[in-house]
Design a protein around this motif. Structure first.
Motif, short mmCIF file in Angstrom:
data_model
loop_
_atom_site.label_atom_id
_atom_site.label_comp_id
_atom_site.label_asym_id
_atom_site.label_seq_id
_atom_site.Cartn_x
_atom_site.Cartn_y
_atom_site.Cartn_z
N PHE A 286 -105.81 -34.21 -16.47
CA PHE A 286 -105.28 -35.52 -15.91
C PHE A 286 -104.00 -35.73 -15.25
O PHE A 286 -103.88 -36.16 -14.29
CB PHE A 286 -105.34 -36.69 -17.13
N TYR A 287 -102.99 -35.04 -15.90
CA TYR A 287 -101.72 -35.07 -15.42
C TYR A 287 -101.43 -34.28 -14.03
O TYR A 287 -100.71 -34.97 -13.18
CB TYR A 287 -100.80 -34.23 -16.40
N PRO B 230 -103.45 -33.53 -11.40
CA PRO B 230 -104.16 -34.21 -10.49
C PRO B 230 -103.40 -35.68 -10.15
O PRO B 230 -103.09 -35.86 -8.66
CB PRO B 230 -105.51 -34.55 -10.54
N TYR B 231 -103.08 -36.30 -11.24
CA TYR B 231 -102.22 -37.50 -10.95
C TYR B 231 -100.94 -37.51 -10.27
O TYR B 231 -100.74 -37.99 -9.23
CB TYR B 231 -102.16 -38.11 -12.33
N TYR B 232 -100.19 -36.63 -10.98
CA TYR B 232 -98.70 -36.28 -10.50
C TYR B 232 -98.52 -35.59 -9.18
O TYR B 232 -97.82 -35.74 -8.61
CB TYR B 232 -97.81 -36.21 -11.56
N HIS B 233 -99.29 -34.47 -9.03
CA HIS B 233 -98.96 -33.61 -8.20
C HIS B 233 -99.90 -33.67 -6.98
O HIS B 233 -99.80 -33.37 -5.87
CB HIS B 233 -99.31 -31.96 -8.47
N MET C 44 -102.19 -37.01 -6.52
CA MET C 44 -102.47 -38.48 -6.15
C MET C 44 -101.18 -39.30 -6.08
O MET C 44 -100.87 -39.84 -5.16
CB MET C 44 -103.31 -39.06 -7.31
N HIS C 45 -100.21 -38.78 -7.02
CA HIS C 45 -98.85 -39.85 -6.74
C HIS C 45 -97.74 -38.93 -6.75
O HIS C 45 -96.67 -39.02 -7.76
CB HIS C 45 -98.91 -40.73 -7.83
N LYS D 214 -94.18 -39.98 -7.82
CA LYS D 214 -93.79 -40.55 -9.31
C LYS D 214 -93.18 -39.41 -9.86
O LYS D 214 -92.67 -39.65 -11.06
CB LYS D 214 -94.89 -41.00 -10.05
#
Ligand code: HEC
Length: 204
Positions: free
Chosen positions: A40-41, A43-46, A48-49, A52
């Motif tokens: 999850f981490y 794809p989310y931070y690198h 999608m966002h 952040k």
């Protein structure tokens, strides 16, 4: 200590013996959690966002602060009239300062600059020559701060700001008048607005 369960897989290297034991359950558990977390981490931070991520977030905050500061700066610049002398000249021409200016002058300045501005110890105010500039802002500055080393005191502690303004306007109004005993010119020639004609003339 965990019991050696698979001594048959034992091997030896440089005198160090190693058994191929199963990893402890708690360790495998944490390992599995970190893998699940990464799914999850990452794809989310690198992907999608990326904004952040700490570095990007810090940069964004700094940029925002820069914008706020620039806006405050611009606001301050807008509040201040481009040319303080435009405001002063308008007030000078509007009048209303004459009586108060003359009274302050006679009480405090006439001793050194002569009652008619012809000058004695201090310079002559009736000619077009100034030591520190002839603009209204220059005169107000000299009267406020003084030139202590040359015998002209600072009037800031003695006179109120509007008295300083009025007496400075009065000093300006003496320019072009004819005193009884004019002191010889001091300083440099200024134009009608009070700027030194020769740009190289001292401003202090
Ligand atoms: C004790 C004497 C004395 C008194 C009182 C005095 N001055 Fe002066 N003033 C001087 C001297 C001396 C100078 C010249 C300073 C220099 O050489 O830089 C001067 C310079 C000035 C200048 C600058 C002139 C220029 O050529 O740039 C102004 C303006 C001025 N005085 C206004 C005033 C006002 C207004 C008062 C009264 C509130 C006052 N002075 C009271 C002695 C005095």
């Amino acid at each position: 200590m965990v019991e050696d369960k698979k001594p048959q897989h034992q091997h030896d290297f440089d005198g160090i013996e190693e058994n191929d034991n199963d990893l402890p359950r708690w360790w495998l558990g944490i390992f599995a959690v970190t893998i699940a977390f990464a799914v999850f981490y990452v794809p989310y931070y690198h992907f999608m966002h990326p904004e952040k991520l700490p570095h990007a977030a810090l940069q964004a905050e700094l940029d925002q602060r820069q914008t706020v500061l620039a806006a405050a700066e611009a606001e301050k610049a807008a509040e201040q009239p481009a040319d303080p002398n435009a405001t002063l000249t308008a007030a000078f021409q509007a009048g209303g300062w004459e009586e108060s200016g003359k009274a302050v002058y006679n009480a405090n300045c006439a001793a050194c600059h002569a009652p008619d501005g012809g000058g004695t110890i201090g310079p002559n105010f009736t000619d077009d020559y100034y030591l520190h500039g002839g603009k209204l802002s220059d005169i107000i500055h000299v009267v406020t701060e003084g030139v202590p080393a040359k015998g002209m005191i600072s009037w800031k502690p003695i006179l109120k700001p509007d008295q300083i303004r009025d007496v400075s306007f009065f000093v300006r109004s003496l320019r072009g008048t004819t005193p009884a005993q004019p002191k010889e010119k001091q300083g440099e020639l200024v134009d009608e607005a009070g700027n030194f004609v020769d740009a190289a003339a001292p401003t202090e």
